[in-house]
Design a protein around this motif. Structure first.
Motif, PDB file in Angstrom:
ATOM      1  N   TYR A  56       3.571  10.294  -9.062  1.00 38.22           N
ATOM      2  CA  TYR A  56       3.339  10.273 -10.509  1.00 38.22           C
ATOM      3  C   TYR A  56       2.061  11.007 -10.888  1.00 38.22           C
ATOM      4  O   TYR A  56       2.069  11.876 -11.752  1.00 38.22           O
ATOM      5  N   VAL A  57       0.949  10.663 -10.235  1.00 37.95           N
ATOM      6  CA  VAL A  57      -0.309  11.279 -10.650  1.00 37.95           C
ATOM      7  C   VAL A  57      -0.420  12.694 -10.118  1.00 37.95           C
ATOM      8  O   VAL A  57      -0.835  13.609 -10.816  1.00 37.95           O
ATOM      9  N   GLY A  58      -0.017  12.888  -8.840  1.00 34.87           N
ATOM     10  CA  GLY A  58      -0.214  14.191  -8.230  1.00 34.87           C
ATOM     11  C   GLY A  58       0.767  15.239  -8.695  1.00 34.87           C
ATOM     12  O   GLY A  58       0.462  16.426  -8.664  1.00 34.87           O
ATOM     13  N   LEU A  74       0.687   7.204  -6.487  1.00 38.28           N
ATOM     14  CA  LEU A  74      -0.376   8.189  -6.708  1.00 38.28           C
ATOM     15  C   LEU A  74       0.147   9.601  -6.466  1.00 38.28           C
ATOM     16  O   LEU A  74      -0.085  10.510  -7.269  1.00 38.28           O
ATOM     17  N   ILE A  75       0.849   9.786  -5.342  1.00 30.86           N
ATOM     18  CA  ILE A  75       1.254  11.146  -4.968  1.00 30.86           C
ATOM     19  C   ILE A  75       2.277  11.680  -5.951  1.00 30.86           C
ATOM     20  O   ILE A  75       2.152  12.798  -6.456  1.00 30.86           O
ATOM     21  N   GLU A 122       0.821  -1.216   0.000  1.00 29.42           N
ATOM     22  CA  GLU A 122       0.000   0.000   0.000  1.00 29.42           C
ATOM     23  C   GLU A 122       0.853   1.263   0.000  1.00 29.42           C
ATOM     24  O   GLU A 122       0.461   2.272  -0.570  1.00 29.42           O
ATOM     25  N   PHE A 123       2.050   1.182   0.603  1.00 29.16           N
ATOM     26  CA  PHE A 123       2.899   2.374   0.627  1.00 29.16           C
ATOM     27  C   PHE A 123       3.335   2.746  -0.784  1.00 29.16           C
ATOM     28  O   PHE A 123       3.233   3.905  -1.190  1.00 29.16           O
ATOM     29  N   HIS A 147       7.104   0.449   7.474  1.00 37.22           N
ATOM     30  CA  HIS A 147       8.201   0.268   8.422  1.00 37.22           C
ATOM     31  C   HIS A 147       9.324  -0.551   7.804  1.00 37.22           C
ATOM     32  O   HIS A 147      10.502  -0.204   7.968  1.00 37.22           O
ATOM     33  N   SER A 166       4.370  -3.286   9.328  1.00 41.93           N
ATOM     34  CA  SER A 166       3.693  -2.813   8.123  1.00 41.93           C
ATOM     35  C   SER A 166       4.763  -2.518   7.081  1.00 41.93           C
ATOM     36  O   SER A 166       5.925  -2.318   7.425  1.00 41.93           O
ATOM     37  N   MET A 219       0.445   4.267  -2.779  1.00 43.16           N
ATOM     38  CA  MET A 219       0.143   5.655  -2.435  1.00 43.16           C
ATOM     39  C   MET A 219       1.211   6.608  -2.942  1.00 43.16           C
ATOM     40  O   MET A 219       0.921   7.690  -3.440  1.00 43.16           O
ATOM     41  N   ILE A 220       2.505   6.172  -2.827  1.00 43.26           N
ATOM     42  CA  ILE A 220       3.587   7.031  -3.309  1.00 43.26           C
ATOM     43  C   ILE A 220       3.464   7.204  -4.823  1.00 43.26           C
ATOM     44  O   ILE A 220       3.687   8.285  -5.368  1.00 43.26           O
TER      45      ILE A 220
END
Lengths: 210, 332
Positions: free
Chosen positions: A62-64, A59-60, A52-53, A139, A136, A56-57
């Protein structure tokens, strides 16, 4: 498991179709939007395998950020002129052999990587690494990245810094004749130098030098 | 059969979250106009329903019955997609907001990253709307807004790192639990101020409403939109504002924690405390809109890159070294 499989095939289908559409769509802005769709479905796939990390990265970063800049550049270019150059015109046909060579190279590289993974599975054995399965994955990434691979991490940071400085140096030029505002000057203006009270005589007016 | 049951359970949960969010978005529009009016010694909307509470409902009804006009030279698919994207992104982020230790739709490990990612995707609705309209003012507004939102995201990200250093987890419930003894607004007060101002810029609120500066750009990226599509942009914007308020409440004001941990206060459910904190932040948002004049574009960029970014980076180093030397770094 069935639901998992359905979602996996859904996201991978969207990813592949949008990846094809990035190259096939005639409008460059549409290509960027398909690229964004591709990024999003790939990050969904990351999340599905439990990373999941990374998802999200993805998304942030590349997409963001990256795709916004792509979109920015593509929208600013004159898109209308390049619309009908797909394979038809003489200008783009020169690129096809080079593109073919590069894509075959990438294809063989992928085959080598996947083949190595398939026929020598103990190369990346999770049990041999120091991964702690109770943590997780944020970590665990942190624990590996900032201990064993700290030098690689810092070198990649340096490379990014050099790229950033290089980009600034390349585009920086001193422009003449541009009016800029000085904030200090604007803030430090006093009433005494900004306002002047003048007695105006009727029918004569007044002349103020500025 | 089992799958269908799970599916319906999830749908009920989602509806239980989304319907209150949508209703509160309508109410918050009314509150915004009311606060704005009171600052200017006006009454604001006070005719429809008690205290004008139903004003937003009347507005929505009006928008529904208006004709949706799609410009003939626009890129129709993207033109229609833009308000949908804005609205959807503003709503999906609520999935991870915890209303108490157990009342959360998706208690994911990377909750704060998810919130950050979704809020950074919000820029697409605006760019798509501005570009697809195929008109000068919307395009200029969209470009301005893209630059503005990308700039202020950076400092919001760095501020989140500050909070994470004190928590040691990306889970939103862990972030709330870590503030049991001391809300982060006290030790990280400068970061709270910067977060608040960046949130104003990120949601295109006044004094940073340059993308829709009516004196220069008519209405920015919304110029060509009408009827329900305009209303969706509007709702999405306010849902985003509520989301940023919720983010501020969770990061700095202790989320669903009660302010004092003594008997009568602990009886109040966490959701009420969270809503009160969101309302407090939103009233601050509304007051800023009424009080502060609009920034010039270069001032906005300077504030983001030359003031907020260095300041929040310095504060990260300060927080990290403070925690390191006093051996306070969270371990787990």
């Amino acid at each position: 498991m069935i639901a998992h499989a359905i979602f996996f095939y859904l996201f991978s289908f969207i990813a592949i179709v949008s990846a094809v559409m990035v190259t096939a769509s005639k409008n460059t802005v549409h290509s960027v939007f398909f690229l964004i769709l591709d990024f999003i479905s790939i990050s969904c796939l990351f999340i599905m395998i439990g990373a999941e990390f990374l998802g999200m990265i993805m998304l942030i970063v590349y997409v963001g950020a990256v795709a916004v800049l792509f979109l920015f550049v593509v929208m600013m270019l004159n898109v209308a002129q390049q619309k009908n150059q797909w394979f038809a015109s003489e200008a783009s046909s020169g690129h096809i052999p080079v593109g073919l060579i590069i894509s075959t190279l990438i294809f063989f590289e992928l085959i080598i990587v996947i083949g190595g993974w398939k026929y020598k599975p103990d190369l990346f054995d999770l049990n041999n690494s120091m991964t702690n399965f109770n943590l997780s994955n944020t970590h665990s990434i942190g624990q590996i990245l900032y201990t064993d691979y700290i030098h690689v991490f810092q070198i990649s940071g340096m490379i990014l810094l050099v790229a950033m400085v290089g980009a600034i140096v390349l585009t920086f030029r001193k422009r003449e004749g541009v009016k800029t505002q000085s904030y200090l000057k604007q803030i430090s203006r006093e009433r005494s130098e900004g306002v002047q009270i003048v007695d105006v005589e009727t029918n004569k007016g007044v002349k103020i030098d500025d | 059969m089992e799958y269908i049951n799970i599916f319906f359970q999830e749908v009920y949960k989602i509806l239980f979250l989304l319907v209150p969010v949508l209703v509160s978005v309508a109410m918050i529009v009314w509150l915004d106009r009311r606060v704005w009016a009171f600052v200017q010694k006006r009454q604001g909307p006070n005719v429809v329903g008690p205290f004008g509470l139903l004003q937003s409902l009347a507005d929505a009804l009006k928008y529904i019955f208006k004709e949706i006009i799609i410009p003939s030279s626009s890129n129709k698919i993207i033109f229609i997609l833009a308000p949908i994207v804005t609205m959807t992104l503003a709503l999906i982020a609520w999935a991870v907001i915890p209303f108490s230790a157990t009342q959360v739709l998706a208690d994911i490990n990377v909750g704060i990253l998810y919130l950050f990612a979704v809020s950074s995707l919000g820029v697409y609705g605006i760019i798509m709307g501005g570009w697809a309209s195929n008109s000068k003012y919307p395009f200029l507004g969209a470009i301005r807004s893209a630059a503005q939102m990308v700039s202020y995201e950076v400092s919001i990200g760095v501020i989140i790192i500050n909070v994470l250093l004190c928590v040691g987890s990306l889970n939103l419930n862990d972030i709330v639990e870590a503030q049991k003894n001391l809300w982060f607004v006290i030790p990280l007060f400068p970061m709270f101020v910067i977060f608040f101002i960046s949130a104003l810029a990120e949601t295109n609120r006044p004094p940073f409403d340059l993308p829709e500066a009516e004196a220069e750009l008519v209405a920015g990226y919304q110029t060509e939109y009408s009827g329900m599509m305009y209303a969706m942009f509007w709702l999405g914007e306010y849902a985003n504002i509520l989301l940023m308020c919720a983010m501020g409440a969770i990061l700095f004001l202790g989320g669903w924690m009660s302010p004092i941990e003594i008997y009568p206060f602990t009886l109040v459910p966490g959701a009420i405390w969270l809503i009160l904190k969101i309302l407090l932040l939103f009233i601050l948002f509304a007051l800023v809109k009424a009080i502060v004049p609009r920034y010039r574009y270069d001032q906005l960029m300077r504030l983001g890159w030359k003031v907020f970014l260095p300041l929040s980076l310095i504060w990260v180093i300060f927080t990290a070294s403070y925690l390191f030397y006093f051996n306070l770094l969270p371990t787990n």
